[in-house]
Scaffold this motif. Sequence first.
Motif: not given
Length: 277
Positions: A38-56
């Motif tokens: 829900s926040q990614t599009a807004g952040l991409e205005v100024g950043f190269d976004v990476r999001c950590l995913a941890i195995p379940r």
Amino acid sequence: MPKVELKPCFLTPNRVQLEYPLFVYLPGLDGTGELLRSQTAGLEVGFDVRCLAIPRQDLTTWDELSNNVLDLINTELQKNSQRPVYLCGESFGGCLAMKVATQAPQLFKRIILINPASAFHLRPWLTWTSQLTYLVPESFYDLGTLGLLPFLASLPRIPRHLRHELLKTMRSVPPATVTWRLSLLKEFNVTQAQLRQLTQAVLLIAGAGDRLLPSLEEAERLVNILPNTKLAVLPDSGHACLLEHNINLYKILRDQNFVEHHIQASQEIQNQLPTPH
């Protein structure tokens, strides 16, 4: 979203922008990273976004998780070593961000902590609940997560589809993993001396309506320890504040002058360009 099986990885959005500052988001207790959408599009205005995913099924220690995150960041920086790194952690991820940052303080330009769960020990009932998950049959686990939802989120402030997404994400993590991560929060410790090494700008974002943890109290405590800190209080927000309909993380960063000038200037130039027909 890729299926995370073996070890932590970065989820990469559709837009890869290697010329932009790297924005690394460390997620809450679920560890999936999927709720940042829900926040990614807004952040991409100024950043190269990476999001950590941890195995379940991941049951690693704070040190192992921290080293995994640092390895992932260094791999990204091999593609462009000159760009600054913004580290952002929410809830459980806020604790992980403090661990990561104190291990390599020189690596990060700025740090954002959103309702960090470092105040977990101030809620004894959460510790008791985590111990009970060993005794509760897995068939009753879904009912437990449903009951926790009003504490985790300010539901009237979250769009219906995101409420369903939150519940689905919570239920996707096995009870044994939840118990393990709660035990990590119970034993979490970063000393004041370690925190004082973080001389870069740190922004604390606290939901004053958090019913799960005393996030505002914890943010105020950290403000008195960290050398270069700002506090942004969201007066009506709950713990899962980034899912709320009127919360825009990129706007908060801009309002707090937490986005570097060259990023803002680039955005203003883009806004002035004529729209193609």
